[in-house]
Design a protein around this motif. Structure first.
Motif, PDB file in Angstrom:
ATOM      1  N   GLU A  99       2.802 -42.892   8.609  1.00 37.38           N
ATOM      2  CA  GLU A  99       2.518 -43.433   9.943  1.00 37.38           C
ATOM      3  C   GLU A  99       1.098 -43.085  10.365  1.00 37.38           C
ATOM      4  OE1 GLU A  99       4.197 -45.466  11.983  1.00 37.38           O
ATOM      5  OE2 GLU A  99       5.578 -45.705  10.299  1.00 37.38           O
ATOM      6  N   GLY A 103      -1.800 -45.736  11.243  1.00 37.19           N
ATOM      7  CA  GLY A 103      -2.470 -45.665  12.547  1.00 37.19           C
ATOM      8  C   GLY A 103      -3.971 -45.578  12.410  1.00 37.19           C
ATOM      9  N   GLU A 106      -5.310 -49.010  11.460  1.00 32.02           N
ATOM     10  CA  GLU A 106      -5.237 -49.910  12.620  1.00 32.02           C
ATOM     11  C   GLU A 106      -6.349 -49.624  13.623  1.00 32.02           C
ATOM     12  OE1 GLU A 106      -1.346 -49.901  14.361  1.00 32.02           O
ATOM     13  OE2 GLU A 106      -0.380 -50.216  12.411  1.00 32.02           O
ATOM     14  N   ARG A 107      -6.608 -48.335  13.856  1.00 35.61           N
ATOM     15  CA  ARG A 107      -7.655 -47.975  14.842  1.00 35.61           C
ATOM     16  C   ARG A 107      -9.031 -48.409  14.363  1.00 35.61           C
ATOM     17  NH1 ARG A 107      -4.387 -43.445  15.207  1.00 35.61           N
ATOM     18  NH2 ARG A 107      -5.655 -42.261  13.735  1.00 35.61           N
TER      19      ARG A 107
END
Length: 361
Positions: A99, A103, A106-107
């Motif tokens: 995860e 993340g 994605e950021r």
């Protein structure tokens, strides 16, 4: 890939547990350090008890199968290109990203608040893949299909005009178009006004469909020369039907210079960079990505595009809302890339790019 599967099956059946373990350790050492592994060191790290002499016998069998070789006069062994392919197909376990890793990706490739276009996303995706892989990150992007905000035709000379298209995020595209014989300044204005009045707020793809629906209106409102002008403007902006993506963004080329041994390696790398500069290469990479679902791995000369440089390519296509392939993301690097780590990274990045493409389309 069918022949590869048959060959891998034949090799697998020829390997017993000892052979598989010796082969796996040689490949993992190479992927980790690039160094050959010798029989003495191998006998120390194997989970079963094998003397260096027994290990050498196993290595000899693996050499006969074409899976490993001895570089120069070294007592150690390295995997061949065929061995690497076999390892990737038969041994490599690709895990899921955590995860936290998802993340982080994605950021890094989220559009910024002040730039809703995909241009920043392409650059960040390429930079991120380069940083995480220690190879060169690449993104092949389709020509953008901007939402029209304003159109203008500016005469440059009697037979040529500049067609200016302004998108909703104020991106500007200019194209020089040939003017129909005898077109006047007022017809240039008339054609631009028609486009601005009826077609602003739509993409070029939508404009083409809309023009078909507005055919009667176009014929009643515009004379023949103005209609011709509208068609020419749209054709030069949108390119031919089915046109392949044309932009390649590569970040991290300097990473590929690390660990090069000499002039021969640098020459091979120069060949790779020359390949990347050619427009045909973009189409070739995309064709490679399209040949199968998900992430594709091409090792060394398996990929004719980069065969001279001996580089590996890990690539995955991404699609728009209409399920059309509109681009690809990937990593280029030496054959000793960390495949098991990079494959899920490329896969997830392609999924994100598809999601962002659908949102932006």
């Amino acid at each position: 890939m069918g022949n590869s599967t048959i060959r891998d099956g034949q090799i697998s059946s020829a390997l017993d547990e000892r052979s598989r373990e010796v082969f796996r350790r040689i490949v993992e050492t190479y992927l980790d350090s690039g160094e050959p592994l010798g029989s003495r060191n191998l006998s120390r790290i194997l989970p079963m008890t094998l003397s260096p002499a027994s290990v050498r016998n196993v290595m000899s069998d693996l050499e006969e199968l074409g899976l490993i070789y001895a570089p120069h006069i070294s007592a150690g062994r390295l995997p061949t290109q065929m061995g690497l392919r076999f390892f990737v197909d038969a041994f490599m376990q690709v895990g899921n990203l955590s995860e936290e890793e998802r993340g982080s990706i994605e950021r890094q490739i989220r559009p910024s608040e002040d730039d809703q276009s995909m241009e920043g996303v392409f650059n960040e995706a390429s930079r991120m893949l380069s940083g995480l892989s220690r190879g060169a990150g690449l993104v092949i992007a389709a020509k953008s299909d901007p939402v029209l905000k304003h159109v203008e035709f500016i005469r440059l000379e009697p037979t040529k005009a500049l067609a200016v298209l302004v998108g909703e995020h104020n991106q500007v595209e200019n194209r020089i178009i040939d003017l129909p014989a005898g077109v006047t300044a007022s017809q240039l204005t008339e054609a631009a006004n028609f486009l601005n009045a009826h077609l602003a707020g739509q993409t070029l793809h939508e404009v083409r469909s809309q023009l078909e629906k507005l055919k009667g209106q176009v014929e009643s409102e515009l004379d023949e020369l103005s209609r011709d002008l509208v068609e020419r403007g749209l054709a030069v902006w949108s390119g031919g039907e089915g046109e392949k993506p044309t932009r390649l963004i590569v970040r991290g080329r300097a990473n590929l210079l690390e660990g090069l041994a000499g002039l021969e390696d640098i020459d091979r790398l120069r060949l790779l960079f020359d390949d990347l500069e050619r427009k045909e290469s973009l189409i070739e990479i995309l064709n490679l990505a399209e040949t199968g679902p998900g992430v594709r791995i091409f090792i060394g000369s398996e990929n004719k595009l980069f065969s001279l440089s001996g580089s590996s390519l890990i690539v995955a296509p991404y699609r728009d809302g209409d399920d059309r392939i509109v681009g690809a993301v990937g990593v280029i690097g030496p054959t000793r890339l960390n495949y098991s780590r990079i494959v899920p990274m490329v896969d997830y990045t392609a999924q994100l790019m598809a999601r962002l493409s659908r949102k932006g389309s």
